[in-house]
Design an enzyme around this catalytic site. Structure first.
Site, mmCIF file in Angstrom:
data_model
loop_
_atom_site.group_PDB
_atom_site.id
_atom_site.type_symbol
_atom_site.label_atom_id
_atom_site.label_comp_id
_atom_site.label_asym_id
_atom_site.label_seq_id
_atom_site.Cartn_x
_atom_site.Cartn_y
_atom_site.Cartn_z
ATOM 1 N N CYS A 1 -4.712 2.277 -3.722
ATOM 2 C CA CYS A 1 -3.471 2.805 -3.114
ATOM 3 C C CYS A 1 -2.293 1.871 -3.347
ATOM 4 O O CYS A 1 -1.410 1.747 -2.477
ATOM 5 C CB CYS A 1 -3.645 3.085 -1.619
ATOM 6 S SG CYS A 1 -4.797 4.377 -1.241
ATOM 7 N N ASP A 50 3.142 -4.671 7.976
ATOM 8 C CA ASP A 50 1.895 -3.915 7.853
ATOM 9 C C ASP A 50 0.754 -4.927 7.984
ATOM 10 O O ASP A 50 0.486 -5.700 7.061
ATOM 11 C CB ASP A 50 1.897 -3.205 6.492
ATOM 12 C CG ASP A 50 0.538 -2.614 6.141
ATOM 13 O OD1 ASP A 50 -0.427 -2.821 6.903
ATOM 14 O OD2 ASP A 50 0.441 -1.955 5.092
ATOM 15 N N GLN A 92 -4.394 -5.538 6.916
ATOM 16 C CA GLN A 92 -5.369 -6.473 6.350
ATOM 17 C C GLN A 92 -5.286 -7.866 6.975
ATOM 18 O O GLN A 92 -5.875 -8.804 6.451
ATOM 19 C CB GLN A 92 -5.164 -6.583 4.826
ATOM 20 C CG GLN A 92 -5.387 -5.294 4.069
ATOM 21 C CD GLN A 92 -6.831 -4.807 4.111
ATOM 22 O OE1 GLN A 92 -7.749 -5.566 4.406
ATOM 23 N NE2 GLN A 92 -7.030 -3.532 3.833
ATOM 24 N N LYS A 102 -10.443 -1.104 10.351
ATOM 25 C CA LYS A 102 -10.544 -2.276 9.468
ATOM 26 C C LYS A 102 -10.827 -3.545 10.272
ATOM 27 O O LYS A 102 -10.903 -4.636 9.721
ATOM 28 C CB LYS A 102 -9.247 -2.443 8.670
ATOM 29 C CG LYS A 102 -9.016 -1.316 7.665
ATOM 30 C CD LYS A 102 -7.717 -1.500 6.950
ATOM 31 C CE LYS A 102 -7.250 -0.258 6.243
ATOM 32 N NZ LYS A 102 -7.967 0.009 4.987
ATOM 33 N N HIS A 159 0.876 -1.180 0.000
ATOM 34 C CA HIS A 159 0.000 0.000 0.000
ATOM 35 C C HIS A 159 0.916 1.233 0.000
ATOM 36 O O HIS A 159 2.023 1.182 0.548
ATOM 37 C CB HIS A 159 -0.829 -0.054 1.294
ATOM 38 C CG HIS A 159 -1.910 0.957 1.404
ATOM 39 N ND1 HIS A 159 -1.683 2.262 1.776
ATOM 40 C CD2 HIS A 159 -3.248 0.851 1.221
ATOM 41 C CE1 HIS A 159 -2.836 2.910 1.820
ATOM 42 N NE2 HIS A 159 -3.802 2.073 1.488
HETATM 43 N N1 PMP Z 1 -1.778 -0.903 4.547
HETATM 44 C C1 PMP Z 1 -2.717 -1.655 3.997
HETATM 45 C C2 PMP Z 1 -2.369 -3.052 3.541
HETATM 46 C C3 PMP Z 1 -4.011 -1.167 3.876
HETATM 47 O O1 PMP Z 1 -4.967 -1.928 3.333
HETATM 48 C C4 PMP Z 1 -4.307 0.135 4.328
HETATM 49 C C5 PMP Z 1 -5.705 0.728 4.184
HETATM 50 N N2 PMP Z 1 -6.274 0.525 2.937
HETATM 51 C C6 PMP Z 1 -3.288 0.878 4.908
HETATM 52 C C7 PMP Z 1 -2.037 0.317 5.003
HETATM 53 C C8 PMP Z 1 -3.529 2.260 5.436
HETATM 54 O O2 PMP Z 1 -4.382 2.204 6.521
HETATM 55 P P1 PMP Z 1 -5.005 3.532 7.156
HETATM 56 O O3 PMP Z 1 -5.589 4.304 6.004
HETATM 57 O O4 PMP Z 1 -6.039 3.033 8.105
HETATM 58 O O5 PMP Z 1 -3.891 4.265 7.818
#
Ligand code: PMP
Length: 405
Positions: free
Chosen positions: A363, A199, A202, A225, A122
Site C-alpha cells: 500500500c 499515522d 506502525q 496491529k 501508506h
Molecule cells: N498506515 C500505516 C503506516 C499502515 O501500516 C497501515 C496498515 N498497513 C495503515 C495506515 C492502515 O491501517 P488499517 O488498514 O488498519 O486502517
C-alpha cells in the site's frame, strides 16, 4: 525480564502448522497475532456483559458503558493523552485519517492552500488528503526520501510556508521500517502555523508514544496491529481542534437534540461516534494495551531491535540480497529483493516452508515507484519472533534463490 518463550506461549496460533511446518509468522506489520488474554476477553464480553452502551439504565448496559469508557481512559494513558475524550474510537487508522481529513480539512483548508504528506506514506495517509485537496482546490506536496528511505528534512523545510495547513506523516514506515523524526517534523510544522497528523499504525506497538511530548495535533492507530482485534482503532485529537470540527457522520449517540429544523451535537468524544460503536473491540483493545504493558514496551523494542539486526546481518550475507530501506533509525521491518527474482515468487516459496511474509507494494505504490521496483518481500517482526525464526527465513530465502534462478 523479557522471556520470549513465555511470551510465545500466550499466542495459541504460533503453535499451528502450515504446509506441514511450524508457522513462522513474519507479517506483523500487516496484522499481529492475538494473545490468550485478548481472545478470552472477547469471549468473556459476549458471554457475560454484552449490551449496547450509553443507552440503557439496566445492569448490562451500565456495565458495558463503564468498561467501554474505562477502555478509552486506559488507552489514553498508554499514549499519554491529557483527556480520555480526546480519543475517538474508529475502525482503524484508515478511518481515523479519513475523519481528520473530512472534518478538520473541511474547516482548515481552502482553495490555494497546501497539504504536505511524504513519499513514505501508506495509501491511507495519501488518498484522504488527495480527496480533500481535490474538493477544496488545494494542492498536495510531498516530502522526498533519500536512497536509504529517510525523509529529506531540508526539503521538508522548503515545502513549509504560509499556505501549508496540514502535515500528515507516519511515525514508522510500514514498507521500510524507517523511524521518522516526528517531533522535529511537528515543531517545524507548528512554526509554519500548520497542524500535524501522525499515522502511528506502525509505532504504537513498537515504541513508547507520548502525544503530549510530541505535541501531535492528531495521532491515528489501529488495534489489530497492536495485538488487539480488527475493526477498532483510535483517532487522538487535541480537544481544542476536535471541539472546533464539524461531525463526521450523523446518527444516534452523536446528537444532543434532534428536530427537523435543527440538530445539536453531543459533546466529545460522542460527537464523532455515530451509531453503535465497536464496544467489544474497544474493551478488548484495552486488554491488548495491558498485555503490551505487562511485557514492557522498552523490552519489546529492545528485543525486536535485536532480532532486526540479527536477521538483517544474516540476510545480507546472501549473494544477490538487496535491502530496501537502510535508514539509520529503523524498527522491525526487513524489506528486500533478490536479484532477478520477483518478490511474489520468493513469497510463494517461503509460504511452502510455513513462513508468512508479505510481498508487493505494501500500500505504498508511490514509494515503490520512487525506488523503481515492483515491490518487495517484507518480513516484519513482533515481540514473539525469535532468532531461530530468522534463521529459518534465511534458509528459506536461500532455497528460493536456488529454485528460482
Ligand atoms: N498506515 C500505516 C503506516 C499502515 O501500516 C497501515 C496498515 N498497513 C495503515 C495506515 C492502515 O491501517 P488499517 O488498514 O488498519 O486502517
Amino acid at each position: 525480564m523479557f522471556d520470549v518463550e513465555k511470551i510465545r506461549q500466550e499466542f495459541p496460533i504460533l503453535g499451528i502448522q502450515v504446509n506441514g511446518k511450524n508457522l513462522v509468522y513474519l507479517d506483523n506489520a500487516a496484522t499481529t497475532q492475538k494473545p490468550k488474554s485478548v481472545i478470552n476477553s472477547l469471549v468473556k464480553y459476549y458471554e457475560t456483559r454484552n449490551s449496547n452502551v450509553h443507552r440503557g439504565v439496566h445492569f448490562l448496559s451500565d456495565k458495558a458503558t463503564t468498561e467501554y469508557e474505562n477502555a478509552r481512559s486506559n488507552i489514553a494513558r498508554y499514549i499519554n493523552a491529557e483527556k480520555p475524550h480526546e480519543l475517538i474510537f474508529v475502525r482503524g487508522t484508515t478511518e481515523a485519517v479519513n475523519l481528520a481529513a473530512s472534518s478538520y480539512g473541511e474547516i482548515a483548508v481552502k482553495a490555494g492552500d497546501e497539504v504536505i504528506v511524504s513519499y513514505l506514506e501508506h495509501h491511507s495517509n495519501i488518498v484522504p488528503w488527495q480527496l480533500l485537496c481535490e474538493r477544496k482546490g488545494a494542492s498536495l506536496k510531498v516530502i522526498p526520501v533519500n536512497d536509504s528511505g529517510e525523509l529529506d528534512i531540508e526539503a521538508y523545510k522548503k515545502l513549509l510556508n504560509g499556505k501549508t495547513k496540514i502535515v500528515a506523516v507516519n511515525h514508522i514506515s510500514n514498507s521500510l521500517g524507517t523511524i521518522n523524526p516526528v517531533k522535529e517534523i511537528i515543531r517545524l510544522a507548528h512554526d509554519a502555523g500548520a497542524v500535524v497528523l501522525i499515522d502511528g499504525a506502525q509505532s504504537v506497538q513498537h515504541t513508547k508514544i507520548n502525544v503530549l511530548d510530541l505535541d501531535a495535533d492528531f495521532f491515528a492507530f489501529s488495534g489489530h496491529k497492536m495485538y488487539g482485534p480488527t475493526g477498532i482503532g483510535v483517532l487522538y485529537g487535541k480537544e481544542k481542534l476536535l471541539d472546533s470540527m464539524p461531525p463526521y457522520q450523523g446518527g444516534g449517540d452523536m446528537i444532543q437534540n434532534v428536530s427537523f429544523e435543527k440538530t445539536t451535537y453531543n459533546e466529545l468524544p460522542y460527537k464523532f461516534e455515530a451509531g453503535t460503536p465497536d464496544i467489544s473491540g474497544a474493551i478488548v483493545l484495552s486488554d491488548a494495551v495491558d498485555f503490551i504493558l505487562s511485557a514492557g514496551i522498552e523490552n519489546i523494542a529492545n528485543h525486536e531491535h535485536e532480532i532486526l539486526e540479527y536477521g538483517t546481518a544474516k540476510l545480507r550475507e546472501i549473494d544477490g540480497f538487496r535491502l530496501i530501506g537502510s535508514a539509520k533509525k529503523k524498527a522491525s521491518v526487513i524489506s528486500f529483493l533478490l536479484d532477478g527474482i520477483h518478490p511474489y515468487d520468493t513469497g510463494m516459496i517461503l509460504d511452502k516452508m510455513g513462513i508468512a511474509v508479505r510481498t508487493g507494494l505494501h500500500c505504498t505504490e508511490p514509494l515503490m515507484k520512487r525506488f523503481g521496483i515492483p515491490g518487495t518481500v517484507r518480513a516484519s517482526i513482533a515481540m514473539y519472533n525469535t532468532k531461530s525464526e530468522l534463521d529459518l527465513l534465511v534458509e528459506g530465502v536461500k532455497k528460493a534463490k536456488k529454485m528460482l534462478l
